[in-house]
Design an enzyme around this catalytic site. Structure first.
Site, short mmCIF file in Angstrom:
data_model
loop_
_atom_site.label_atom_id
_atom_site.label_comp_id
_atom_site.label_asym_id
_atom_site.label_seq_id
_atom_site.Cartn_x
_atom_site.Cartn_y
_atom_site.Cartn_z
N SER A 154 -1.12 -7.61 -4.10
CA SER A 154 -2.66 -7.92 -4.65
C SER A 154 -3.66 -7.58 -5.68
O SER A 154 -3.02 -5.95 -6.28
CB SER A 154 -3.65 -8.18 -3.37
OG SER A 154 -5.51 -8.89 -4.12
N TYR A 167 -8.64 -5.20 3.64
CA TYR A 167 -7.61 -5.90 2.87
C TYR A 167 -7.17 -4.73 2.01
O TYR A 167 -5.87 -4.21 1.68
CB TYR A 167 -8.25 -7.27 2.33
CG TYR A 167 -6.83 -7.82 1.65
CD1 TYR A 167 -6.56 -8.39 2.47
CD2 TYR A 167 -7.64 -8.21 0.20
CE1 TYR A 167 -5.31 -9.90 1.89
CE2 TYR A 167 -6.35 -8.95 -0.32
CZ TYR A 167 -5.70 -9.89 0.26
OH TYR A 167 -4.56 -10.74 -0.30
#
Length: 275
Positions: A154, A167
């Protein structure tokens, strides 16, 4: 049909990006081994895929003229991942491509990020990637043809996002796995790369929890309400990319056009990382 005769293992395949990757690879000739949890996860504040979603992915893959082995598996369970993958390799006789895509999202300020939420995130988004890749390596080696491993990170793998310490930690870690294995497996012609998407038009992004994160004072914020803030994350004037944009990168890294590409972190980010 640049992947004709090949077999791809895709995790988190029941919907969203995983489904899109599976369909795209199938369209290019690959049979699919796909796994998904198909059950809720407490730390993910949106509805997860269900068994019917996995069945629909299988139907859509077969509509491309390819076959699929679809199994409900939790990527946190290394033995179950290995068993499901082995079942698929036994069916198709080979493994060529791995797309370690399964993951969850959820935004929490540091004071609200409980031990359980932290653990779910790391166990799925980091250890789950490791379990999937590790289970794949013996099958790639057995073929003697090399192969392509693609891990989905990501922009949070290279950039700290507020309210996303868990995350970002997981997605940074995924890049560590990729870089280490690119060096380790390169002599065997097994390439290892990462794709780093920004906001993608899936349920993981567009849900009520995200709307409230961006607009905490709004009574009932909507997708349209948050799009200006999402646009502000990017150099290009778009709030998000489409699943096809990410699948384009996956296909490139899976196919022969990237035969000498390994150890690369490829952003599909509309310029988020230059902001």
């Amino acid at each position: 049909m640049q992947l004709a005769g090949q077999v791809a293992f895709v995790t988190g395949v029941a919907r969203g990006q995983g489904r899109n990757h599976a369909i795209r690879l199938a369209r290019e000739g690959a049979d699919i081994i796909g796994i998904d949890l198909c059950a809720p996860v407490a730390g993910a504040p949106y509805d997860m895929a269900v068994p019917d979603d996995l069945a629909e992915t299988e139907r859509l893959v077969r509509a491309q003229g390819r076959d699929m082995v679809a199994v409900e598996v939790d990527v946190r369970d290394s033995a179950a991942v290995s068993k499901a993958l082995g079942r698929g390799v036994e069916r198709f006789g080979r493994l060529d491509i791995v797309v370690a895509n399964a993951g969850i999202a959820g935004s929490y300020a540091v004071d609200d990020l409980t031990d359980d939420i932290w653990r779910d995130m790391i166990d799925i988004n980091l250890t789950g990637v490791w379990n999937s890749v590790k289970a794949s390596v013996p099958h790639l080696r057995a073929g003697g043809r090399g192969g392509s491993i693609i891990v989905i990170s990501s922009i949070a793998g290279l950039k700290g996002l507020p309210n996303n310490a868990h995350y970002a930690a997981a997605k940074h870690g995924v890049l560590g796995i990729m870089r280490s294995l690119a060096n380790e497996l390169g002599p065997e012609a097994i390439r290892v790369n990462a794709v780093l998407p920004t906001n993608v038009d899936t349920r993981m992004l567009f849900n009520d929890a995200i709307y409230r994160l961006f607009l905490p004072d709004a009574e009932n914020p909507t997708r349209e309400d948050v799009e200006p803030a999402l646009r502000g994350m990017h150099a290009l004037d778009v709030p998000n990319v489409d699943p096809d944009d990410v699948s384009n990168a996956v296909l490139f890294l899976a196919g022969p056009q990237s035969r000498y590409v390994t150890g690369v972190a490829l952003p599909i980010d509309a310029g988020a990382l230059v902001r």
